[in-house]
Design a protein around this motif. Structure first.
Motif, PDB file in Angstrom:
ATOM      1  N   VAL A 196       2.718  -0.513  14.988  1.00  0.00           N
ATOM      2  CA  VAL A 196       2.504  -1.373  16.151  1.00  0.00           C
ATOM      3  C   VAL A 196       3.786  -1.328  16.976  1.00  0.00           C
ATOM      4  O   VAL A 196       4.866  -1.696  16.488  1.00  0.00           O
ATOM      5  CB  VAL A 196       2.183  -2.822  15.726  1.00  0.00           C
ATOM      6  CG1 VAL A 196       2.060  -3.716  16.941  1.00  0.00           C
ATOM      7  CG2 VAL A 196       0.918  -2.841  14.884  1.00  0.00           C
ATOM      8  N   ASN A 230      -2.441   0.911  12.288  1.00  0.00           N
ATOM      9  CA  ASN A 230      -2.671  -0.472  12.721  1.00  0.00           C
ATOM     10  C   ASN A 230      -1.667  -1.470  12.168  1.00  0.00           C
ATOM     11  O   ASN A 230      -1.444  -2.521  12.770  1.00  0.00           O
ATOM     12  CB  ASN A 230      -4.086  -0.918  12.346  1.00  0.00           C
ATOM     13  CG  ASN A 230      -5.132  -0.139  13.107  1.00  0.00           C
ATOM     14  OD1 ASN A 230      -4.923   0.289  14.242  1.00  0.00           O
ATOM     15  ND2 ASN A 230      -6.272   0.073  12.480  1.00  0.00           N
ATOM     16  N   LYS A 231      -1.050  -1.163  11.022  1.00  0.00           N
ATOM     17  CA  LYS A 231      -0.134  -2.125  10.403  1.00  0.00           C
ATOM     18  C   LYS A 231       1.328  -1.734  10.564  1.00  0.00           C
ATOM     19  O   LYS A 231       2.175  -2.589  10.795  1.00  0.00           O
ATOM     20  CB  LYS A 231      -0.456  -2.290   8.926  1.00  0.00           C
ATOM     21  CG  LYS A 231      -1.766  -3.021   8.695  1.00  0.00           C
ATOM     22  CD  LYS A 231      -1.973  -3.315   7.235  1.00  0.00           C
ATOM     23  CE  LYS A 231      -3.272  -4.101   7.089  1.00  0.00           C
ATOM     24  NZ  LYS A 231      -3.559  -4.442   5.716  1.00  0.00           N
TER      25      LYS A 231
END
Length: 190
Positions: A24, A20-21
């Motif tokens: 992306v 998620n970090k």
């Protein structure tokens, strides 16, 4: 197991936090030929360690995650006037899996149908770390055994010089296959 990115304990080979970090996708565009473009989701320098997983037994799990985060999202938002094919470039299984086939699999949608084992290199030469001159002197010599007179998206994992994609496109043109564009996981941007 440990996350391959941050080394924290995880149920997945890349933990949810890193997915998620750190993973992306962005969208990069590069013109390879007049009005012929390749689109990539990541800069190679940001994925180098993960891309190298294709040489290891766990690489299929890494590429499935990367495909889900990028190719699958692309497919969900892609619309066209008619269904088209996704052709992975040279999806031979050399390391227990084919990274291009995994990426193409994630493109399956209403408008995109992945097709496998149809665009093959007859000259198995490794381009990793090789310059443009070497690549031009050692073409892949692609053969194509798929559907004729259709529209396709070419799929590859990495674009460096564009030699492979342009050679594949040239082979497909001989079979009246129209390559709309190419999609790669990452490209050398710098």
């Amino acid at each position: 197991m440990k996350c391959t990115s941050c080394d924290k304990l995880s149920f997945s080979i890349i933990c949810e936090t890193c997915q998620n970090k750190l993973l992306v996708p962005n969208f990069y565009k590069k013109e390879l030929d007049k009005d012929f473009f390749v689109y990539s989701f990541y800069d190679y320098k940001d994925l180098e360690d993960l891309i190298q997983s294709k040489y290891h037994f766990y690489g299929d799990r890494v590429f499935n995650i990367l495909g889900k985060l990028s190719f699958k999202k692309f497919a969900l938002n892609f619309e066209f006037t008619h269904p088209i094919l996704a052709l992975p470039i040279d999806d031979h299984t050399r390391h227990d899996f084919s990274q291009t086939a995994i990426l193409a699999k994630h493109l399956k949608s209403t408008f995109i149908k992945p097709v496998f084992n149809s665009l093959k290199a007859s000259n198995i030469v490794k381009y990793a770390g090789k310059n443009l001159e070497f690549r031009q002197k050692n073409p892949r010599k692609f053969t194509y055994s798929g559907e004729k007179s259709c529209d396709v998206i070419l799929i590859d994992d990495v674009i460096t010089t564009g030699t492979t994609i342009l050679e594949a496109r040239k082979t497909l043109k001989k079979h009246k296959v129209n390559v709309l564009f190419a999609l790669t996981l990452c490209s050398f941007l710098s």
